[in-house]
Design a protein around this motif. Structure first.
Motif, PDB file in Angstrom:
ATOM      1  N   MET A 119       0.853  -1.171   0.000  1.00  0.00           N
ATOM      2  CA  MET A 119       0.000   0.000   0.000  1.00  0.00           C
ATOM      3  C   MET A 119       0.900   1.235   0.000  1.00  0.00           C
ATOM      4  SD  MET A 119      -3.156   0.904   2.618  1.00  0.00           S
ATOM      5  CE  MET A 119      -3.901  -0.682   2.406  1.00  0.00           C
ATOM      6  N   THR A 120       0.524   2.238  -0.806  1.00  0.00           N
ATOM      7  CA  THR A 120       1.331   3.450  -0.903  1.00  0.00           C
ATOM      8  C   THR A 120       1.111   4.338   0.321  1.00  0.00           C
ATOM      9  OG1 THR A 120      -0.428   4.580  -2.107  1.00  0.00           O
ATOM     10  CG2 THR A 120       1.231   3.434  -3.428  1.00  0.00           C
ATOM     11  N   GLY A 121       1.975   5.346   0.480  1.00  0.00           N
ATOM     12  CA  GLY A 121       1.906   6.218   1.644  1.00  0.00           C
ATOM     13  C   GLY A 121       0.578   6.932   1.790  1.00  0.00           C
ATOM     14  N   TRP A 122       0.065   7.511   0.693  1.00  0.00           N
ATOM     15  CA  TRP A 122      -1.204   8.234   0.780  1.00  0.00           C
ATOM     16  C   TRP A 122      -2.352   7.283   1.111  1.00  0.00           C
ATOM     17  CZ3 TRP A 122      -5.449   7.158  -2.107  1.00  0.00           C
ATOM     18  CH2 TRP A 122      -5.260   6.431  -3.279  1.00  0.00           C
ATOM     19  N   ALA A 123      -2.306   6.070   0.569  1.00  0.00           N
ATOM     20  CA  ALA A 123      -3.378   5.097   0.817  1.00  0.00           C
ATOM     21  C   ALA A 123      -3.387   4.654   2.282  1.00  0.00           C
ATOM     22  CB  ALA A 123      -3.240   3.900  -0.109  1.00  0.00           C
ATOM     23  N   THR A 124      -2.203   4.512   2.857  1.00  0.00           N
ATOM     24  CA  THR A 124      -2.102   4.161   4.275  1.00  0.00           C
ATOM     25  C   THR A 124      -2.698   5.268   5.137  1.00  0.00           C
ATOM     26  OG1 THR A 124      -0.132   2.840   3.854  1.00  0.00           O
ATOM     27  CG2 THR A 124      -0.496   3.534   6.123  1.00  0.00           C
ATOM     28  N   LEU A 125      -2.373   6.508   4.799  1.00  0.00           N
ATOM     29  CA  LEU A 125      -2.920   7.643   5.538  1.00  0.00           C
ATOM     30  C   LEU A 125      -4.440   7.734   5.366  1.00  0.00           C
ATOM     31  CD1 LEU A 125      -0.142  10.274   4.766  1.00  0.00           C
ATOM     32  CD2 LEU A 125      -0.649   9.229   6.995  1.00  0.00           C
ATOM     33  N   LEU A 126      -4.927   7.428   4.162  1.00  0.00           N
ATOM     34  CA  LEU A 126      -6.363   7.438   3.922  1.00  0.00           C
ATOM     35  C   LEU A 126      -7.064   6.385   4.777  1.00  0.00           C
ATOM     36  CD1 LEU A 126      -8.562   8.807   2.155  1.00  0.00           C
ATOM     37  CD2 LEU A 126      -8.234   6.928   0.546  1.00  0.00           C
ATOM     38  N   GLU A 127      -6.465   5.220   4.873  1.00  0.00           N
ATOM     39  CA  GLU A 127      -7.018   4.157   5.712  1.00  0.00           C
ATOM     40  C   GLU A 127      -7.019   4.566   7.187  1.00  0.00           C
ATOM     41  OE1 GLU A 127      -5.471  -0.179   6.687  1.00  0.00           O
ATOM     42  OE2 GLU A 127      -6.098   0.020   4.597  1.00  0.00           O
ATOM     43  N   GLU A 128      -5.957   5.222   7.616  1.00  0.00           N
ATOM     44  CA  GLU A 128      -5.885   5.698   8.999  1.00  0.00           C
ATOM     45  C   GLU A 128      -6.978   6.733   9.265  1.00  0.00           C
ATOM     46  OE1 GLU A 128      -2.782   8.082  11.936  1.00  0.00           O
ATOM     47  OE2 GLU A 128      -1.998   7.113  10.127  1.00  0.00           O
ATOM     48  N   ALA A 129      -7.162   7.657   8.330  1.00  0.00           N
ATOM     49  CA  ALA A 129      -8.217   8.669   8.482  1.00  0.00           C
ATOM     50  C   ALA A 129      -9.590   8.012   8.546  1.00  0.00           C
ATOM     51  CB  ALA A 129      -8.152   9.668   7.327  1.00  0.00           C
ATOM     52  N   SER A 130      -9.803   7.011   7.725  1.00  0.00           N
ATOM     53  CA  SER A 130     -11.075   6.283   7.727  1.00  0.00           C
ATOM     54  C   SER A 130     -11.320   5.629   9.088  1.00  0.00           C
ATOM     55  CB  SER A 130     -11.077   5.233   6.622  1.00  0.00           C
ATOM     56  OG  SER A 130     -12.268   4.496   6.639  1.00  0.00           O
ATOM     57  N   GLY A 131     -10.280   5.078   9.671  1.00  0.00           N
ATOM     58  CA  GLY A 131     -10.397   4.467  10.990  1.00  0.00           C
ATOM     59  C   GLY A 131     -10.799   5.478  12.047  1.00  0.00           C
ATOM     60  N   TYR A 132     -10.179   6.645  12.021  1.00  0.00           N
ATOM     61  CA  TYR A 132     -10.551   7.694  12.974  1.00  0.00           C
ATOM     62  C   TYR A 132     -12.001   8.125  12.770  1.00  0.00           C
ATOM     63  CZ  TYR A 132      -5.860   8.444  14.872  1.00  0.00           C
ATOM     64  OH  TYR A 132      -4.668   8.298  15.516  1.00  0.00           O
ATOM     65  N   LEU A 133     -12.408   8.236  11.500  1.00  0.00           N
ATOM     66  CA  LEU A 133     -13.794   8.621  11.232  1.00  0.00           C
ATOM     67  C   LEU A 133     -14.757   7.553  11.751  1.00  0.00           C
ATOM     68  CD1 LEU A 133     -15.576  10.797  10.019  1.00  0.00           C
ATOM     69  CD2 LEU A 133     -15.415   9.612   7.830  1.00  0.00           C
ATOM     70  N   ASP A 134     -14.418   6.287  11.555  1.00  0.00           N
ATOM     71  CA  ASP A 134     -15.251   5.192  12.063  1.00  0.00           C
ATOM     72  C   ASP A 134     -15.369   5.226  13.590  1.00  0.00           C
ATOM     73  OD1 ASP A 134     -15.692   4.267   9.502  1.00  0.00           O
ATOM     74  OD2 ASP A 134     -14.209   2.649   9.644  1.00  0.00           O
ATOM     75  N   LEU A 135     -14.339   5.723  14.246  1.00  0.00           N
ATOM     76  CA  LEU A 135     -14.353   5.829  15.708  1.00  0.00           C
ATOM     77  C   LEU A 135     -15.060   7.097  16.195  1.00  0.00           C
ATOM     78  CD1 LEU A 135     -10.705   4.664  16.487  1.00  0.00           C
ATOM     79  CD2 LEU A 135     -12.833   3.413  16.973  1.00  0.00           C
ATOM     80  N   GLY A 136     -15.544   7.911  15.255  1.00  0.00           N
ATOM     81  CA  GLY A 136     -16.229   9.143  15.639  1.00  0.00           C
ATOM     82  C   GLY A 136     -15.286  10.267  15.999  1.00  0.00           C
ATOM     83  N   LEU A 137     -14.098  10.259  15.398  1.00  0.00           N
ATOM     84  CA  LEU A 137     -13.088  11.284  15.683  1.00  0.00           C
ATOM     85  C   LEU A 137     -12.752  12.074  14.409  1.00  0.00           C
ATOM     86  CD1 LEU A 137     -10.784   8.987  17.835  1.00  0.00           C
ATOM     87  CD2 LEU A 137     -12.348  10.755  18.685  1.00  0.00           C
TER      88      LEU A 137
END
Length: 127
Positions: free
Chosen positions: A1-19
């Motif tokens: 996974m590329t750097g931007w895609a990893t960051l996108l996945e991390e952002a998605s996780g925070y959004l899923d947690l309500g953050l």
């Protein structure tokens, strides 16, 4: 996974947690030109909507709709943001413009939108 895609996945996780503020922080760390990718714009729109930052989401929706003319997800979330920020007529015009550019969002007619009355949409009940 590329750097931007990893960051996108991390952002998605925070959004899923309500953050949404943490998700926005991560999205802002994605470098240009990857920040202009449709996946990133869609996530940024989702984060702004989750944080109820309707005006910023409406601005981004208009910009992103021209960068990604064929992305129905951006147009659908964008219409929601514009509805909340500016009202029914502005959201309807945004969808009409998208239809005229060839986006199919389940609308009827050529360059026209038929989605019912504004009172049919959640959050737009008449008082």
């Amino acid at each position: 996974m590329t750097g931007w895609a990893t960051l996108l996945e991390e952002a998605s996780g925070y959004l899923d947690l309500g953050l949404p503020s943490e998700a926005a922080r991560v999205l802002n760390s994605i470098p240009e030109p990857e920040r202009q990718r449709p996946e990133v714009d869609y996530m940024h729109l989702s984060v702004l909507c989750a944080g109820r930052n309707w005006a910023a989401a409406a601005r981004l929706a208009r910009d992103a709709s021209f960068r990604h003319r064929d992305n129905a997800f951006i147009h659908a979330v964008g219409a929601q943001a514009i509805l909340k920020a500016e009202g029914w007529e502005a959201a309807q015009q945004f969808l009409k413009d998208a239809t005229c550019r060839g986006i199919h969002l389940g609308v009827d007619g050529v360059c026209s939108v038929s989605v019912g009355e504004s009172s049919d949409l959640p959050g737009t009940e008449k008082s």
